[in-house]
Motif scaffolding. Structure first.
Motif, PDB file in Angstrom:
ATOM      1  N   PRO A 282      75.574  14.835  49.670  1.00 30.12           N
ATOM      2  CA  PRO A 282      76.767  15.288  50.346  1.00 30.12           C
ATOM      3  C   PRO A 282      77.748  14.250  50.543  1.00 30.12           C
ATOM      4  O   PRO A 282      77.482  13.136  50.464  1.00 30.12           O
ATOM      5  CB  PRO A 282      76.189  15.700  51.527  1.00 30.12           C
ATOM      6  CG  PRO A 282      74.858  15.705  51.652  1.00 30.12           C
ATOM      7  CD  PRO A 282      74.373  14.617  50.521  1.00 30.12           C
ATOM      8  N   ASN A 283      79.000  14.873  50.770  1.00 33.50           N
ATOM      9  CA  ASN A 283      80.265  13.924  51.136  1.00 33.50           C
ATOM     10  C   ASN A 283      79.971  13.568  52.697  1.00 33.50           C
ATOM     11  O   ASN A 283      80.454  14.293  53.515  1.00 33.50           O
ATOM     12  CB  ASN A 283      81.457  14.653  50.860  1.00 33.50           C
ATOM     13  CG  ASN A 283      82.820  14.063  50.942  1.00 33.50           C
ATOM     14  OD1 ASN A 283      82.290  12.843  51.440  1.00 33.50           O
ATOM     15  ND2 ASN A 283      83.743  14.505  50.439  1.00 33.50           N
ATOM     16  N   PHE A 284      79.211  12.363  53.129  1.00 31.04           N
ATOM     17  CA  PHE A 284      78.798  12.444  54.245  1.00 31.04           C
ATOM     18  C   PHE A 284      79.775  12.415  55.359  1.00 31.04           C
ATOM     19  O   PHE A 284      79.415  12.886  56.297  1.00 31.04           O
ATOM     20  CB  PHE A 284      77.919  11.005  54.338  1.00 31.04           C
ATOM     21  CG  PHE A 284      76.772  10.868  53.659  1.00 31.04           C
ATOM     22  CD1 PHE A 284      75.714  11.647  53.974  1.00 31.04           C
ATOM     23  CD2 PHE A 284      76.657  10.296  52.262  1.00 31.04           C
ATOM     24  CE1 PHE A 284      74.426  11.706  53.265  1.00 31.04           C
ATOM     25  CE2 PHE A 284      75.275  10.290  51.758  1.00 31.04           C
ATOM     26  CZ  PHE A 284      74.086  10.983  52.343  1.00 31.04           C
ATOM     27  N   LEU A 285      81.058  11.725  55.138  1.00 29.88           N
ATOM     28  CA  LEU A 285      81.733  11.438  56.231  1.00 29.88           C
ATOM     29  C   LEU A 285      82.742  12.746  56.275  1.00 29.88           C
ATOM     30  O   LEU A 285      83.462  12.725  57.366  1.00 29.88           O
ATOM     31  CB  LEU A 285      82.584  10.277  55.778  1.00 29.88           C
ATOM     32  CG  LEU A 285      81.990   9.004  55.869  1.00 29.88           C
ATOM     33  CD1 LEU A 285      82.985   7.911  55.670  1.00 29.88           C
ATOM     34  CD2 LEU A 285      81.138   8.702  57.255  1.00 29.88           C
ATOM     35  N   ALA A 286      82.616  13.602  55.312  1.00 33.98           N
ATOM     36  CA  ALA A 286      83.610  14.706  55.374  1.00 33.98           C
ATOM     37  C   ALA A 286      82.734  16.130  55.630  1.00 33.98           C
ATOM     38  O   ALA A 286      83.347  17.027  55.606  1.00 33.98           O
ATOM     39  CB  ALA A 286      84.226  15.100  54.037  1.00 33.98           C
ATOM     40  N   ASP A 287      81.513  16.099  55.728  1.00 30.50           N
ATOM     41  CA  ASP A 287      80.589  17.021  56.125  1.00 30.50           C
ATOM     42  C   ASP A 287      80.564  17.027  57.724  1.00 30.50           C
ATOM     43  O   ASP A 287      79.910  16.044  58.022  1.00 30.50           O
ATOM     44  CB  ASP A 287      79.338  16.941  55.222  1.00 30.50           C
ATOM     45  CG  ASP A 287      78.293  17.899  55.306  1.00 30.50           C
ATOM     46  OD1 ASP A 287      78.526  18.624  56.443  1.00 30.50           O
ATOM     47  OD2 ASP A 287      78.070  18.605  54.355  1.00 30.50           O
ATOM     48  N   PRO A 288      80.814  18.322  58.336  1.00 33.06           N
ATOM     49  CA  PRO A 288      80.767  18.294  59.819  1.00 33.06           C
ATOM     50  C   PRO A 288      79.421  18.000  60.106  1.00 33.06           C
ATOM     51  O   PRO A 288      79.085  17.227  61.463  1.00 33.06           O
ATOM     52  CB  PRO A 288      81.107  19.782  60.224  1.00 33.06           C
ATOM     53  CG  PRO A 288      81.748  20.356  58.967  1.00 33.06           C
ATOM     54  CD  PRO A 288      81.195  19.457  57.850  1.00 33.06           C
ATOM     55  N   SER A 289      78.132  18.382  59.675  1.00 33.36           N
ATOM     56  CA  SER A 289      76.885  18.009  60.009  1.00 33.36           C
ATOM     57  C   SER A 289      76.512  16.561  59.673  1.00 33.36           C
ATOM     58  O   SER A 289      75.630  16.160  60.417  1.00 33.36           O
ATOM     59  CB  SER A 289      75.977  19.078  59.353  1.00 33.36           C
ATOM     60  OG  SER A 289      76.277  19.349  57.969  1.00 33.36           O
TER      61      SER A 289
ATOM     62  N   THR B  74      85.747   8.114  60.433  1.00 35.64           N
ATOM     63  CA  THR B  74      85.978   9.521  60.027  1.00 35.64           C
ATOM     64  C   THR B  74      87.186  10.163  60.718  1.00 35.64           C
ATOM     65  O   THR B  74      87.557  11.069  60.439  1.00 35.64           O
ATOM     66  CB  THR B  74      84.727  10.345  60.780  1.00 35.64           C
ATOM     67  OG1 THR B  74      84.788  10.030  62.254  1.00 35.64           O
ATOM     68  CG2 THR B  74      83.344  10.080  60.148  1.00 35.64           C
ATOM     69  N   GLY B  75      87.739   9.114  61.411  1.00 36.71           N
ATOM     70  CA  GLY B  75      89.265   9.806  61.808  1.00 36.71           C
ATOM     71  C   GLY B  75      89.339  10.803  62.866  1.00 36.71           C
ATOM     72  O   GLY B  75      89.996  11.696  63.074  1.00 36.71           O
ATOM     73  N   GLY B  76      87.902  10.949  63.572  1.00 37.26           N
ATOM     74  CA  GLY B  76      87.481  11.921  64.323  1.00 37.26           C
ATOM     75  C   GLY B  76      87.178  13.303  63.634  1.00 37.26           C
ATOM     76  O   GLY B  76      86.672  14.413  64.230  1.00 37.26           O
TER      77      GLY B  76
ATOM     78  N   PRO C 240      87.433  15.367  45.983  1.00 36.88           N
ATOM     79  CA  PRO C 240      87.381  15.670  47.332  1.00 36.88           C
ATOM     80  C   PRO C 240      87.609  14.645  48.330  1.00 36.88           C
ATOM     81  O   PRO C 240      87.380  13.295  48.055  1.00 36.88           O
ATOM     82  CB  PRO C 240      86.091  16.225  47.684  1.00 36.88           C
ATOM     83  CG  PRO C 240      85.172  15.790  46.652  1.00 36.88           C
ATOM     84  CD  PRO C 240      85.995  15.654  45.497  1.00 36.88           C
ATOM     85  N   VAL C 241      88.386  14.440  49.333  1.00 37.38           N
ATOM     86  CA  VAL C 241      88.677  13.372  50.089  1.00 37.38           C
ATOM     87  C   VAL C 241      87.498  13.062  51.008  1.00 37.38           C
ATOM     88  O   VAL C 241      86.655  13.641  51.429  1.00 37.38           O
ATOM     89  CB  VAL C 241      89.768  13.985  51.234  1.00 37.38           C
ATOM     90  CG1 VAL C 241      89.849  12.510  52.221  1.00 37.38           C
ATOM     91  CG2 VAL C 241      91.233  14.333  50.526  1.00 37.38           C
ATOM     92  N   ALA C 242      87.219  11.437  51.069  1.00 35.03           N
ATOM     93  CA  ALA C 242      85.966  11.042  51.618  1.00 35.03           C
ATOM     94  C   ALA C 242      85.822  11.162  53.309  1.00 35.03           C
ATOM     95  O   ALA C 242      84.903  11.533  53.690  1.00 35.03           O
ATOM     96  CB  ALA C 242      85.876   9.591  50.936  1.00 35.03           C
ATOM     97  N   SER C 243      86.995  11.048  53.681  1.00 36.02           N
ATOM     98  CA  SER C 243      87.028  10.947  55.113  1.00 36.02           C
ATOM     99  C   SER C 243      88.479  11.288  55.749  1.00 36.02           C
ATOM    100  O   SER C 243      89.359  11.152  55.424  1.00 36.02           O
ATOM    101  CB  SER C 243      86.541   9.683  55.595  1.00 36.02           C
ATOM    102  OG  SER C 243      87.130   9.249  57.046  1.00 36.02           O
ATOM    103  N   ALA C 244      88.462  12.033  56.879  1.00 37.20           N
ATOM    104  CA  ALA C 244      89.591  12.247  57.618  1.00 37.20           C
ATOM    105  C   ALA C 244      90.438  11.017  57.951  1.00 37.20           C
ATOM    106  O   ALA C 244      91.495  11.042  58.419  1.00 37.20           O
ATOM    107  CB  ALA C 244      89.306  13.052  59.011  1.00 37.20           C
ATOM    108  N   SER C 245      89.828   9.777  58.056  1.00 35.87           N
ATOM    109  CA  SER C 245      90.623   8.613  58.212  1.00 35.87           C
ATOM    110  C   SER C 245      91.360   8.199  57.199  1.00 35.87           C
ATOM    111  O   SER C 245      91.916   7.127  57.247  1.00 35.87           O
ATOM    112  CB  SER C 245      89.606   7.446  58.849  1.00 35.87           C
ATOM    113  OG  SER C 245      88.751   7.194  57.806  1.00 35.87           O
ATOM    114  N   ASP C 246      90.993   8.829  56.096  1.00 32.41           N
ATOM    115  CA  ASP C 246      91.775   8.094  54.833  1.00 32.41           C
ATOM    116  C   ASP C 246      93.171   8.929  54.496  1.00 32.41           C
ATOM    117  O   ASP C 246      93.229   9.824  53.666  1.00 32.41           O
ATOM    118  CB  ASP C 246      91.063   8.809  53.369  1.00 32.41           C
ATOM    119  CG  ASP C 246      89.528   7.888  53.400  1.00 32.41           C
ATOM    120  OD1 ASP C 246      89.565   6.579  53.593  1.00 32.41           O
ATOM    121  OD2 ASP C 246      88.613   8.320  53.176  1.00 32.41           O
TER     122      ASP C 246
END
Lengths: 301, 420
Positions: free
Chosen positions: A154-161, A243-245, B247-253
């Protein structure tokens, strides 16, 4: 007799004045950077206090707004609670295992301790960069999973769970060395005679650890638990950088919410109110821990 | 001892009060030798920046001998924090720099400029780039005049496009062309496009695609407008449907698309004209190019952006400040900005000088693309709570790009929360 008392009295006064002279810079610092801001934040929390413009007294409206109509407050509270509940037991248990594992029989344990302590002293930004490189879809973990097992992770940091789990995992890795050092120091202090007596009585392995060592280092475990819990409730940098929150508000803890209200949206009153709610939560949980310590912390060897 | 405690607290409080008093300043601009002092506050991140500003201030000083013009600077990252403090304490400089992107949060500190004010400053928007009056406007009010203008472009990695056999973006290209190029360039684990996460970076493509903006000139939000939602959904579909972007990796990007592009993982990305020169001279060493945003069914409506100067509400000498601002935005100062290559000036007659400062090998490309892109730009309208909207949308974009949330749901939810 009277004369001696008077002389002593005047000496004490003079010493007290001198002491005050020496302490005054610290007192000024305390007043300027602690007492005044703390006092001001209490006042702020009962005002509608924009960064600029008119400030108006609004009583407990900020507190009411947070609990009833602020869309991010409850999720932030939930996130802080989830993070703390996952992080504190994991961090304490793993540090303890590590400290016990790096016992006297291990050769080069000093070097190993330094290795485990490195993440604590490395700047958080660098730690986060490394974790990002491992966790992102084009990163190390997914690359290995695809090439070795043909599985896409999974896209670990972009997946809510997954995002919160990864924030906790990274935080545990980052903070492990600190508690490990505290436990190692406590374990080093254990009296040989007690361990020897336990060993003669037949205590070995897990039994020795559970029934003898852990009760004896329980004051250190108590200290580490209190401090880890407080830092967990105040977590900010790890989710902010990793994760920027997000995604959404899935990893936005209470401190990030406070920061956003105060410094992004310029609503200092709401931010101050949320900060005092966090303060109250920390005080209550710490109080409960202190009350509960009588049942499991042993101060005499 | 009790007396001593009381004394200690009194002493500490006294010192605190004195120190606090020292920190708060006098407010307004003081006079020097009977001449009013007009402070110009602007961001400057390096000695070069400061030197350039000093030269512009010298021009303003020469043109306004009846006042003393004084420059104060702070690095970009600190500028807005300091400005907030100055505004809160009533110490905002008479002539204050402002970026169009930040204006929404600072309108309370600026004087709303009237036609008479512009006349007093000797400024006429007819001399400026079309759309320049919208850059420092907010909810129908004008708060400043820009010294530079910017818009969004598509930057491309020519080496990647050549290697994959894809065509190159050109002036006048359409969204169909964009899709074809992005699809052809998506090969060997590389992608054709880098998804934008920043407000301008992601929003400008749906704006160009639909010809609609998420807000009106009067500050009304309508981000759930059907055409805009369709365009934004097409944009997120570049990852979820077409698969031409990662897909974007993280909201902090926050700079995901731009970083994918500079890192050689994406063949194209959207970014501002302010980065044109740094992309052409990129450290990765690839041959870079640029093109205006693709043309949609409603023409090519890229947003016009920029920075400029405004007058603070608390300025004691507004008439003099307006004249100083007029000089800072006058022909001489604008010629200097252009010929030094610092930014693309807002005054039309100074703009050709900017291209002369660009490396000869890139000059023609930059000139034609800039001129074409700025021909059709439109002012970007924002709402009062734009910051909140932006900070809500960005972390949710990650979920949209990952296919866990529909773009339409996100935009409708944003409208419900932040609509007026």
């Amino acid at each position: 007799m009277t004369i001696t008392t008077k002389r002593r009295g005047s000496l004490a006064r003079s010493e007290a004045r001198q002491a005050l002279g020496f302490a005054s810079p610290a007192l000024v610092g305390l007043a300027l950077f602690t007492i005044v801001p703390v006092g001001l934040s209490i006042v702020m929390s009962v005002y509608d206090w924009p960064t600029f413009g008119d400030r108006t007294f609004n009583g407990v409206d900020n507190y009411a707004t947070l609990f009833t109509s602020s869309p991010d407050f409850w999720p932030a509270l939930r996130n802080s609670a989830v993070y703390t509940l996952l992080y504190v037991p994991l961090s304490i248990a793993l540090s303890l295992v590590l400290a016990i594992g790096l016992g006297p029989r291990i050769r080069g344990r000093g070097a190993l301790r330094v290795l485990f302590f490195i993440p604590v002293v490395v700047p958080m930004v660098a730690n986060v960069l490394v974790w990002k490189m491992m966790l992102q879809p084009q990163g190390l973990f997914n690359g290995l999973a695809q090439s070795w097992f043909g599985v896409t992770l999974p896209n670990f940091l972009a997946d809510p769970s997954w995002a919160m789990i990864m924030v906790v995992a990274m935080s545990v890795w980052q903070g492990l060395g600190y508690n490990m050092l505290i436990f190692s120091a406590a374990l080093e202090q254990l009296p040989e005679s007690v361990l020897e007596a336990a060993s003669i009585d037949g205590a070995r392995g897990f039994r020795l650890i559970w029934s003898v060592m852990i009760p004896m280092i329980s004051p250190s475990i108590f200290f580490a638990t209190i401090m880890t819990m407080i830092t967990a409730l105040q977590v900010f940098a790890q989710p902010q950088l990793l994760t920027g929150g997000g995604p959404g508000n899935a990893t936005k803890p209470l401190v990030m919410f406070i920061w956003e209200q105060g410094f992004t949206f310029g609503d200092l009153g709401l931010a101050a109110a949320a900060a005092w709610i966090l303060f109250a939560i920390i005080i209550v949980i710490t109080g409960v821990q202190f009350a509960a310590q009588r049942k499991w912390v042993h101060y005499e060897h | 001892m009790k007396k001593l405690h009381v004394g200690a607290v009194a002493a500490a409080t006294g010192v605190a009060v004195v120190l606090t008093g020292c920190a708060s300043g006098s407010g307004g601009d003081a006079s020097t030798d009977g001449k009013p002092t007009i402070v110009v506050d602007m961001w400057a991140g390096s000695e070069d920046d400061t030197t350039a500003l000093e030269k512009q201030v010298a021009i303003a000083q020469e043109e306004n001998p009846e006042v003393v013009v004084k420059l104060q600077t702070a690095p970009w990252n600190d500028f807005f924090t300091k400005l907030t403090t100055n505004m809160a304490s009533g110490n905002m400089a008479c002539v204050t720099g402002m970026s169009g992107a930040q204006l929404g949060g600072f309108t309370d500190g600026f004087r709303e400029l009237t036609t008479d004010d512009l006349e007093a400053a000797g400024l006429d928007f007819a001399d400026f780039n079309p759309g320049a009056e919208g850059i420092l406007s907010f909810e129908g009010g004008l708060y400043g005049v820009p010294f530079d203008v910017a818009t969004m472009l598509v930057y491309y990695n020519q080496d990647m496009l050549t290697a994959s056999g894809a065509a190159s973006p050109e002036i006048g290209w359409t969204f169909d062309d964009f899709e074809d190029i992005a699809t052809a360039a998506t090969t060997d684990g590389k992608y054709g496009f880098g998804m934008g996460m920043g407000g301008y970076q992601w929003m400008s493509m749906p704006i160009a695609y639909s010809g609609k903006q998420p807000a009106s000139e009067d500050g009304t939000l309508h981000i759930d407008d059907a055409d805009f939602v369709d365009a934004a959904s097409w944009y997120s579909g570049l990852v979820t449907d077409l698969g031409v972007a990662a897909p974007v990796a993280s909201a902090s990007d926050t700079g995901w698309g731009e970083n994918q592009y500079t890192g050689g993982n994406a063949a194209m990305a959207v970014d501002g004209t302010w980065n044109a020169v740094s992309y052409l001279n990129n450290e990765s060493g690839f041959a870079a190019g640029m093109a205006p945003l693709p043309t949609g069914d409603h023409g090519n409506s890229g947003p016009i952006l920029g920075s400029g100067y405004g007058i603070s509400k608390t300025c004691d000498h507004p008439e003099e400040a307006l004249k100083v601002m007029g000089s800072l935005l006058g022909k001489d100062a604008q010629d200097y900005i252009a010929s030094s290559g610092r930014s693309y000036p807002a005054r039309t007659e100074s703009q050709p000088l900017y291209f002369d400062s660009i490396d000869e090998q890139y000059r023609e490309q930059v000139k034609t693309v800039f001129e074409s892109a700025f021909e059709t730009t439109v002012p970007l309208y924002m709402t009062k709570n734009w910051e909140k909207l932006d900070s809500y949308i960005q972390p949710n974009l990650v979920s949209v790009y990952n296919g866990q949330m529909e773009m339409s749901d996100l935009l409708e939810s944003a409208q419900t929360q932040f609509g007026n």
